[in-house]
Design a protein around this motif. Structure first.
Motif, PDB file in Angstrom:
ATOM      1  N   VAL A  61       0.957  -1.375   0.112  1.00 13.36           N
ATOM      2  CA  VAL A  61       0.094   0.073   0.054  1.00 13.36           C
ATOM      3  C   VAL A  61       0.731   1.221  -0.140  1.00 13.36           C
ATOM      4  O   VAL A  61       1.600   1.472   1.040  1.00 13.36           O
ATOM      5  CB  VAL A  61      -0.834   0.094   1.389  1.00 13.36           C
ATOM      6  CG1 VAL A  61      -1.833   1.220   1.213  1.00 13.36           C
ATOM      7  CG2 VAL A  61      -1.748  -1.079   1.191  1.00 13.36           C
ATOM      8  N   LYS A  63       0.492   4.410   0.770  1.00 11.25           N
ATOM      9  CA  LYS A  63       0.266   5.450   1.482  1.00 11.25           C
ATOM     10  C   LYS A  63       0.884   4.919   2.865  1.00 11.25           C
ATOM     11  O   LYS A  63       1.504   5.642   3.707  1.00 11.25           O
ATOM     12  CB  LYS A  63      -1.232   5.670   1.760  1.00 11.25           C
ATOM     13  CG  LYS A  63      -1.795   6.504   0.646  1.00 11.25           C
ATOM     14  CD  LYS A  63      -3.474   6.652   1.017  1.00 11.25           C
ATOM     15  CE  LYS A  63      -3.271   7.356   2.458  1.00 11.25           C
ATOM     16  NZ  LYS A  63      -3.226   8.841   1.909  1.00 11.25           N
ATOM     17  N   ASP A  73      -2.232   2.846  11.173  1.00 11.79           N
ATOM     18  CA  ASP A  73      -3.224   2.695  10.233  1.00 11.79           C
ATOM     19  C   ASP A  73      -3.652   1.385   9.874  1.00 11.79           C
ATOM     20  O   ASP A  73      -4.856   1.237   9.276  1.00 11.79           O
ATOM     21  CB  ASP A  73      -2.866   3.524   9.057  1.00 11.79           C
ATOM     22  CG  ASP A  73      -2.588   4.999   9.173  1.00 11.79           C
ATOM     23  OD1 ASP A  73      -2.700   5.363  10.491  1.00 11.79           O
ATOM     24  OD2 ASP A  73      -2.465   5.604   8.305  1.00 11.79           O
ATOM     25  N   LYS A 189     -11.712  12.997   0.382  1.00 13.51           N
ATOM     26  CA  LYS A 189     -11.730  12.505  -1.133  1.00 13.51           C
ATOM     27  C   LYS A 189     -13.116  12.098  -1.403  1.00 13.51           C
ATOM     28  O   LYS A 189     -13.278  10.569  -1.037  1.00 13.51           O
ATOM     29  CB  LYS A 189     -10.606  11.798  -1.503  1.00 13.51           C
ATOM     30  CG  LYS A 189      -9.140  12.482  -1.583  1.00 13.51           C
ATOM     31  CD  LYS A 189      -8.056  11.654  -1.569  1.00 13.51           C
ATOM     32  CE  LYS A 189      -6.788  12.216  -1.552  1.00 13.51           C
ATOM     33  NZ  LYS A 189      -5.548  11.654  -1.993  1.00 13.51           N
ATOM     34  N   TRP A 192     -13.403   8.186  -3.019  1.00 13.18           N
ATOM     35  CA  TRP A 192     -13.181   7.040  -2.205  1.00 13.18           C
ATOM     36  C   TRP A 192     -14.070   7.001  -1.080  1.00 13.18           C
ATOM     37  O   TRP A 192     -14.681   5.799  -0.762  1.00 13.18           O
ATOM     38  CB  TRP A 192     -11.688   7.356  -1.294  1.00 13.18           C
ATOM     39  CG  TRP A 192     -10.745   7.038  -2.417  1.00 13.18           C
ATOM     40  CD1 TRP A 192      -9.964   8.295  -3.047  1.00 13.18           C
ATOM     41  CD2 TRP A 192     -10.000   5.946  -2.962  1.00 13.18           C
ATOM     42  NE1 TRP A 192      -9.030   7.700  -3.780  1.00 13.18           N
ATOM     43  CE2 TRP A 192      -8.943   6.190  -3.868  1.00 13.18           C
ATOM     44  CE3 TRP A 192     -10.373   4.594  -2.747  1.00 13.18           C
ATOM     45  CZ2 TRP A 192      -8.194   5.296  -4.427  1.00 13.18           C
ATOM     46  CZ3 TRP A 192      -9.551   3.458  -3.315  1.00 13.18           C
ATOM     47  CH2 TRP A 192      -8.523   3.836  -4.221  1.00 13.18           C
ATOM     48  N   TYR A 226      -9.291  -0.315   3.231  1.00 13.86           N
ATOM     49  CA  TYR A 226      -8.620   0.473   1.962  1.00 13.86           C
ATOM     50  C   TYR A 226      -9.056   1.640   1.424  1.00 13.86           C
ATOM     51  O   TYR A 226      -8.585   2.793   1.083  1.00 13.86           O
ATOM     52  CB  TYR A 226      -8.177  -0.721   0.793  1.00 13.86           C
ATOM     53  CG  TYR A 226      -7.406  -0.172  -0.143  1.00 13.86           C
ATOM     54  CD1 TYR A 226      -5.914   0.115  -0.179  1.00 13.86           C
ATOM     55  CD2 TYR A 226      -7.957   0.274  -1.710  1.00 13.86           C
ATOM     56  CE1 TYR A 226      -5.210   0.603  -0.983  1.00 13.86           C
ATOM     57  CE2 TYR A 226      -7.059   0.804  -2.245  1.00 13.86           C
ATOM     58  CZ  TYR A 226      -5.777   0.851  -2.360  1.00 13.86           C
ATOM     59  OH  TYR A 226      -4.875   1.213  -3.302  1.00 13.86           O
ATOM     60  N   PHE A 227     -10.551   1.573   1.115  1.00 14.47           N
ATOM     61  CA  PHE A 227     -11.188   2.901   0.740  1.00 14.47           C
ATOM     62  C   PHE A 227     -11.054   4.052   1.785  1.00 14.47           C
ATOM     63  O   PHE A 227     -10.877   5.302   1.390  1.00 14.47           O
ATOM     64  CB  PHE A 227     -12.685   2.252   0.250  1.00 14.47           C
ATOM     65  CG  PHE A 227     -12.747   1.483  -0.831  1.00 14.47           C
ATOM     66  CD1 PHE A 227     -11.700   1.283  -1.767  1.00 14.47           C
ATOM     67  CD2 PHE A 227     -13.964   0.890  -1.254  1.00 14.47           C
ATOM     68  CE1 PHE A 227     -11.762   0.561  -2.939  1.00 14.47           C
ATOM     69  CE2 PHE A 227     -14.120   0.143  -2.320  1.00 14.47           C
ATOM     70  CZ  PHE A 227     -12.885   0.052  -3.219  1.00 14.47           C
ATOM     71  N   LEU A 229      -8.980   4.533   4.054  1.00 13.31           N
ATOM     72  CA  LEU A 229      -7.504   4.926   4.174  1.00 13.31           C
ATOM     73  C   LEU A 229      -7.313   5.946   3.242  1.00 13.31           C
ATOM     74  O   LEU A 229      -6.487   6.921   3.380  1.00 13.31           O
ATOM     75  CB  LEU A 229      -6.334   3.656   3.973  1.00 13.31           C
ATOM     76  CG  LEU A 229      -5.083   3.872   3.804  1.00 13.31           C
ATOM     77  CD1 LEU A 229      -4.677   4.294   5.135  1.00 13.31           C
ATOM     78  CD2 LEU A 229      -4.312   2.861   3.271  1.00 13.31           C
ATOM     79  N   ASN A 230      -7.709   5.762   1.707  1.00 12.62           N
ATOM     80  CA  ASN A 230      -7.586   6.769   0.674  1.00 12.62           C
ATOM     81  C   ASN A 230      -8.704   7.846   0.726  1.00 12.62           C
ATOM     82  O   ASN A 230      -8.563   8.666  -0.019  1.00 12.62           O
ATOM     83  CB  ASN A 230      -7.816   6.022  -0.525  1.00 12.62           C
ATOM     84  CG  ASN A 230      -6.476   5.096  -0.817  1.00 12.62           C
ATOM     85  OD1 ASN A 230      -5.355   5.673  -0.993  1.00 12.62           O
ATOM     86  ND2 ASN A 230      -6.537   3.853  -0.667  1.00 12.62           N
ATOM     87  N   SER A 231      -9.622   7.991   1.538  1.00  8.71           N
ATOM     88  CA  SER A 231     -10.593   8.842   1.743  1.00  8.71           C
ATOM     89  C   SER A 231     -10.230  10.174   2.382  1.00  8.71           C
ATOM     90  O   SER A 231     -10.978  11.130   2.058  1.00  8.71           O
ATOM     91  CB  SER A 231     -11.896   8.378   2.266  1.00  8.71           C
ATOM     92  OG  SER A 231     -11.785   7.977   3.627  1.00  8.71           O
ATOM     93  N   ALA A 235      -7.912   5.830   8.811  1.00 10.48           N
ATOM     94  CA  ALA A 235      -8.350   4.283   8.710  1.00 10.48           C
ATOM     95  C   ALA A 235      -8.722   3.486   9.706  1.00 10.48           C
ATOM     96  O   ALA A 235      -9.689   2.355   9.380  1.00 10.48           O
ATOM     97  CB  ALA A 235      -7.080   3.620   7.830  1.00 10.48           C
TER      98      ALA A 235
END
Length: 405
Positions: A61, A63, A73, A189, A192, A226-227, A229-231, A235
């Protein structure tokens, strides 16, 4: 076999308690924190720092490019998943399942979060505006640590107080999760986040369809993590949300939620939380000095944990009992209530976690926050234990004298 004289048994009772009951997980945390501090201030300090903060040559990953990020995380998402399972179970059929049962723990936990935050803000007033971001650091209680200290007392403490401490800490966790989700989330975001909400909807659908296999829930929980974490949302919130979708119906002895909780709880208490503590508790004091130890930030956190927690909780219980809103814990004296309220000032795990979120990129402030957390938690543990040791008149060392928890 000869039985040791009573004074000898009494002397060694706290030592024996270290390895049984509620104490073991808390004692492990103490040892891990001590080891982290020793390493961070030893000739191996550079290696300790590089272990967790050095960039990984390979990571699945992008990030999460350091071991520290994977711990905070990744692993901690499992810890929050277990917290979510525990909260859901307690809310449905446990000590928070009725309005009457919820009154005192919710009120005490709320006061035990608000007053420490106010104490913190009082101590940092006039200092850098950035310090106000740490207002939530002294707001949380560490369940394992606090119950561990209580476990050292054996059965001296009334069972009602043990239950009270546990339920306050659970409600405290709910508050801490909400704080992390609301106060320490920035730069969301939307794409995400929408994808994460779709995954949650699918998990809820599986719940409604009474799917009995745990594998789909765990796989979707991983996707959700995962979603999220990127949003832009932290996380670990994914762990709590995923836990709330796990099925629990009726009062069966073998529900999916309880199987997961019982299976994961030991891993959380004896592996995940200690690893987190080891990765986060180490502070190199050589670059801080006495002026750093007694700086506004560590003093504010220590005061919030030690003074704010006990003040807020004792006042909440006193007022609730006085006006008839909720009675104080059954069979507990006010000195005993005071002692347990002080133990609620042990904020190790959640406080360290929030400290990392409050001052991202500011290593000095994070280290000062850790010092304040350790000072406040140690003071709360030692003073709370001493008060309970002196005020509880029900030693559990003799047969027939134990009070049931």
């Amino acid at each position: 076999m000869a039985i040791a004289p009573r004074p000898i048994r009494a002397f060694f009772a706290p030592v024996r308690s270290l390895f049984v009951g509620d104490a073991s997980a808390g004692v492990l945390l103490i040892l891990v924190a001590a080891a982290a501090m020793l390493l961070a201030n030893s000739p191996m300090a550079h290696e300790y720092h590089q272990l967790f903060h050095g960039t990984l040559s390979l990571t699945p990953v992008a990030k999460l490019d350091t071991l520290h990020l994977w711990v905070n995380d990744g692993l901690m998402a499992i810890f929050f998943f277990v917290v979510g399972l525990e909260v859901k179970r307690e809310w449905i059929e446990g000590q928070l399942s009725s309005a009457e049962q919820r009154r005192l723990p919710v009120l005490a936990a709320a006061a035990g979060m608000i007053v420490p935050a106010l104490v913190y803000l009082f101590f940092v007033q006039g200092d850098a505006q950035q310090l106000t971001q740490g207002w939530a650091i002294p707001a949380a209680t560490d369940i394992a640590f606090a119950m561990g200290v209580l476990g050292l007392l054996g059965n001296r403490v009334p069972g009602s107080l043990r239950l009270f401490l546990l339920t306050v800490a659970i409600v405290d966790d709910i508050g801490a999760v909400l704080i992390i989700a609301i106060a320490y989330t920035a730069g969301i975001k939307l794409g995400w986040l929408i994808a994460a909400l779709v995954v949650v909807a699918v998990m809820l659908t599986l719940n409604r369809m009474r799917v009995k296999t745990v594998v789909p829930f765990l796989l979707l929980a991983l996707v959700l993590w995962y979603f999220v974490l990127n949003s832009g949302v932290h996380a670990t919130i994914a762990g709590v949300v995923a836990a709330l979708t796990i099925p629990m119906r009726g009062k069966d002895d073998d529900t999916m939620l309880e199987r997961l909780e019982h299976g994961l709880a030991p891993w959380s208490a004896y592996l995940i939380v200690p690893v987190f503590g080891f990765a986060n508790a180490g502070v190199n004091l050589s670059g801080i000095g006495l002026e750093g130890v007694f700086a506004p930030l560590p003093l504010a956190i220590a005061a919030g944990l030690f003074l704010g927690k006990q003040t807020g909780i004792v006042l909440a219980i006193f007022i609730a009992n006085l006006i008839g809103f909720a009675p104080r814990p059954h069979g507990a004296s006010w000195p005993e209530i005071w002692g347990v309220s002080i133990l609620c000032g042990i904020g190790f795990t959640m406080s360290l976690f929030i400290g990392e979120l409050a001052f991202p990129g500011y290593r000095l402030l994070i280290d000062e926050a850790k010092i304040g957390i350790l000072l406040g938690s140690v003071c709360s543990a030692v003073v709370g234990y001493a008060i309970l040791r002196m005020t509880t008149a029900h030693p559990g060392d003799e047969p027939g004298s134990a009070r049931s928890a």
